[in-house]
Motif scaffolding. Sequence first.
Motif, PDB file in Angstrom:
ATOM      1  N   ALA A  86       0.514  -1.664   0.124  1.00  0.00           N
ATOM      2  CA  ALA A  86       0.053   0.025   0.215  1.00  0.00           C
ATOM      3  C   ALA A  86       0.478   1.467   0.080  1.00  0.00           C
ATOM      4  O   ALA A  86       0.672   2.186  -0.811  1.00  0.00           O
ATOM      5  CB  ALA A  86      -1.255  -0.239   0.830  1.00  0.00           C
ATOM      6  N   GLY A  87       1.805   1.186   0.861  1.00  0.00           N
ATOM      7  CA  GLY A  87       2.521   2.419   0.622  1.00  0.00           C
ATOM      8  C   GLY A  87       3.721   2.899  -0.337  1.00  0.00           C
ATOM      9  O   GLY A  87       4.078   3.742  -0.346  1.00  0.00           O
ATOM     10  N   LEU A  88       3.843   1.673  -0.928  1.00  0.00           N
ATOM     11  CA  LEU A  88       4.819   1.737  -2.680  1.00  0.00           C
ATOM     12  C   LEU A  88       3.937   2.327  -3.248  1.00  0.00           C
ATOM     13  O   LEU A  88       2.780   1.969  -3.745  1.00  0.00           O
ATOM     14  CB  LEU A  88       5.205   0.577  -2.582  1.00  0.00           C
ATOM     15  N   THR A  89       4.722   2.956  -4.802  1.00  0.00           N
ATOM     16  CA  THR A  89       4.196   3.597  -5.619  1.00  0.00           C
ATOM     17  C   THR A  89       4.156   2.389  -6.288  1.00  0.00           C
ATOM     18  O   THR A  89       4.378   1.626  -6.225  1.00  0.00           O
ATOM     19  CB  THR A  89       5.235   4.282  -6.438  1.00  0.00           C
ATOM     20  N   GLY A  90       3.219   2.840  -7.499  1.00  0.00           N
ATOM     21  CA  GLY A  90       2.877   1.606  -9.130  1.00  0.00           C
ATOM     22  C   GLY A  90       4.132   1.367  -9.474  1.00  0.00           C
ATOM     23  O   GLY A  90       4.378   0.063  -9.394  1.00  0.00           O
ATOM     24  N   GLY A  91       4.553   1.767  -9.589  1.00  0.00           N
ATOM     25  CA  GLY A  91       6.339   1.971 -10.288  1.00  0.00           C
ATOM     26  C   GLY A  91       6.860   0.696  -9.407  1.00  0.00           C
ATOM     27  O   GLY A  91       8.399  -0.117  -9.515  1.00  0.00           O
ATOM     28  N   GLU A  92       7.215   1.167  -7.672  1.00  0.00           N
ATOM     29  CA  GLU A  92       8.253   0.841  -7.042  1.00  0.00           C
ATOM     30  C   GLU A  92       7.593  -0.876  -6.939  1.00  0.00           C
ATOM     31  O   GLU A  92       8.137  -1.761  -7.024  1.00  0.00           O
ATOM     32  CB  GLU A  92       7.993   1.053  -5.831  1.00  0.00           C
ATOM     33  N   CYS A  93       6.178  -1.312  -7.092  1.00  0.00           N
ATOM     34  CA  CYS A  93       5.277  -2.182  -6.453  1.00  0.00           C
ATOM     35  C   CYS A  93       6.068  -3.086  -7.746  1.00  0.00           C
ATOM     36  O   CYS A  93       6.010  -4.276  -7.981  1.00  0.00           O
ATOM     37  CB  CYS A  93       4.421  -2.053  -6.792  1.00  0.00           C
ATOM     38  N   MET A  94       6.159  -2.177  -9.505  1.00  0.00           N
ATOM     39  CA  MET A  94       6.555  -3.370 -10.017  1.00  0.00           C
ATOM     40  C   MET A  94       7.601  -4.020  -9.936  1.00  0.00           C
ATOM     41  O   MET A  94       8.219  -5.048 -11.185  1.00  0.00           O
ATOM     42  CB  MET A  94       6.443  -2.366 -12.235  1.00  0.00           C
ATOM     43  N   ASP A  95       8.892  -3.187  -9.850  1.00  0.00           N
ATOM     44  CA  ASP A  95      10.268  -3.543  -9.973  1.00  0.00           C
ATOM     45  C   ASP A  95      10.120  -4.930  -8.412  1.00  0.00           C
ATOM     46  O   ASP A  95      11.370  -5.646  -8.893  1.00  0.00           O
ATOM     47  CB  ASP A  95      10.747  -2.130  -9.037  1.00  0.00           C
ATOM     48  N   ILE A  96       9.336  -4.971  -7.225  1.00  0.00           N
ATOM     49  CA  ILE A  96       9.538  -5.970  -6.813  1.00  0.00           C
ATOM     50  C   ILE A  96       9.200  -6.945  -7.142  1.00  0.00           C
ATOM     51  O   ILE A  96       9.688  -8.264  -7.502  1.00  0.00           O
ATOM     52  CB  ILE A  96       8.989  -5.319  -5.444  1.00  0.00           C
ATOM     53  N   LEU A  97       7.851  -7.600  -8.238  1.00  0.00           N
ATOM     54  CA  LEU A  97       7.833  -7.795  -8.676  1.00  0.00           C
ATOM     55  C   LEU A  97       8.334  -8.417  -9.858  1.00  0.00           C
ATOM     56  O   LEU A  97       8.599  -9.513 -10.106  1.00  0.00           O
ATOM     57  CB  LEU A  97       5.909  -7.409  -9.387  1.00  0.00           C
ATOM     58  N   ALA A  98       9.068  -7.734 -10.156  1.00  0.00           N
ATOM     59  CA  ALA A  98       9.881  -7.635 -11.570  1.00  0.00           C
ATOM     60  C   ALA A  98      11.260  -8.563 -11.533  1.00  0.00           C
ATOM     61  O   ALA A  98      11.934  -9.704 -11.487  1.00  0.00           O
ATOM     62  CB  ALA A  98      10.715  -6.611 -11.994  1.00  0.00           C
ATOM     63  N   GLY A  99      11.275  -7.643 -10.183  1.00  0.00           N
ATOM     64  CA  GLY A  99      12.515  -9.165  -9.256  1.00  0.00           C
ATOM     65  C   GLY A  99      12.174 -10.358  -9.408  1.00  0.00           C
ATOM     66  O   GLY A  99      13.062 -11.851  -9.449  1.00  0.00           O
ATOM     67  N   VAL A 100      10.814 -10.563  -8.549  1.00  0.00           N
ATOM     68  CA  VAL A 100      10.347 -11.750  -8.506  1.00  0.00           C
ATOM     69  C   VAL A 100      10.724 -13.302  -9.719  1.00  0.00           C
ATOM     70  O   VAL A 100      10.804 -14.353 -10.033  1.00  0.00           O
ATOM     71  CB  VAL A 100       9.321 -12.227  -8.135  1.00  0.00           C
ATOM     72  N   HIS A 101      10.076 -12.500 -10.792  1.00  0.00           N
ATOM     73  CA  HIS A 101       9.831 -12.865 -12.200  1.00  0.00           C
ATOM     74  C   HIS A 101      11.294 -12.791 -12.851  1.00  0.00           C
ATOM     75  O   HIS A 101      11.569 -13.768 -14.142  1.00  0.00           O
ATOM     76  CB  HIS A 101       8.902 -12.527 -13.202  1.00  0.00           C
ATOM     77  N   GLY A 102      12.758 -12.137 -12.426  1.00  0.00           N
ATOM     78  CA  GLY A 102      13.775 -12.597 -13.070  1.00  0.00           C
ATOM     79  C   GLY A 102      14.194 -11.224 -13.497  1.00  0.00           C
ATOM     80  O   GLY A 102      14.712 -11.243 -14.335  1.00  0.00           O
TER      81      GLY A 102
END
Length: 306
Positions: free
Chosen positions: A91-107
């Motif tokens: 909730a406290g992160l921006t959409g872009g920051e959330c994308m970066d975290i998800l991208a880290g999981v995706h490789g």
Amino acid sequence: MSDDIVRIEGLVKQFGRFRALDGLDLDVRRGEVHGFLGPNGAGKSTTIRILLGLMRLDGGRITLFDRDPWSEGTRLRGDVAYVPGDVSLWAGLTGGECMDILAGVHGGMNPGRRAELIDRFDLDPTKRARDYSKGNRQKVALVAALASEVGLIVLDEPTSGLDPLMEQVFQDVIRERRQQGATVLLSSHILSEVEALADRVSIIRRGKTVTSGTLADLRRHTRTSVHALTGSAVASLDMVAGLEGLRTGQVDGSVETRFTVGPDELGQAMGLIHAAGIRGLTVEPPSLDELFLRNYSEDETGAVSA
């Protein structure tokens, strides 16, 4: 390496006395979009959780990139991107920051594709996740998955919350990713979406595969609807074996004829219509909705479609 990204044989999952998966079979081939269909409770989400290494099977065999997703899940994580039907973000992160975290999981993500998809999905990545609508949360997960460089994209009701315009963008992007070599497993209740995108379809019921194949394969076992306008009455249609629902009438000086017919008799029926002088003709193969409902109505009687 096998041409099958996913291979599932006789998959079984038990929750107490309830058998969620009862010998399910599924194969997803490299470079295809595979539609995975079934009503709520059929076992789709359970299958996906086992495929992602989030749940252990009780029987059968499953491989992902020729590996066991349960015992080798850590090694496989960077090869798979996943979008659920109800995305939860930080909730406290921006959409872009959330994308970066998800991208880290995706490789990782392709930066150029990431920027392009943000623009095409009309997403503001600077907003906090707590301020996003359900549709915008879906967009964040979709961008992260579709911009990734993974071998398999797993989508479970991915367009939930998207408006029709964004759903069209989603379909366009899926086609582009397939052309680029991506493999997609698409589970969706929007049958028109699956029909528009899928190379092959698997329909499941009560934890078992009811039927699987291309839409063309499935339609070979089903009926075609015909609506014809001819200069004269179509002779001998009632003699065509397997023809059903025959209705005739007059429309603006033409003879109107409607019926459904099986694949083996379609050519014979078309010949009779042609002999009557065609003025207008509509031939409609069954939609995926009809194929879906047909398989379920047949399964209620114990029959399983080819």
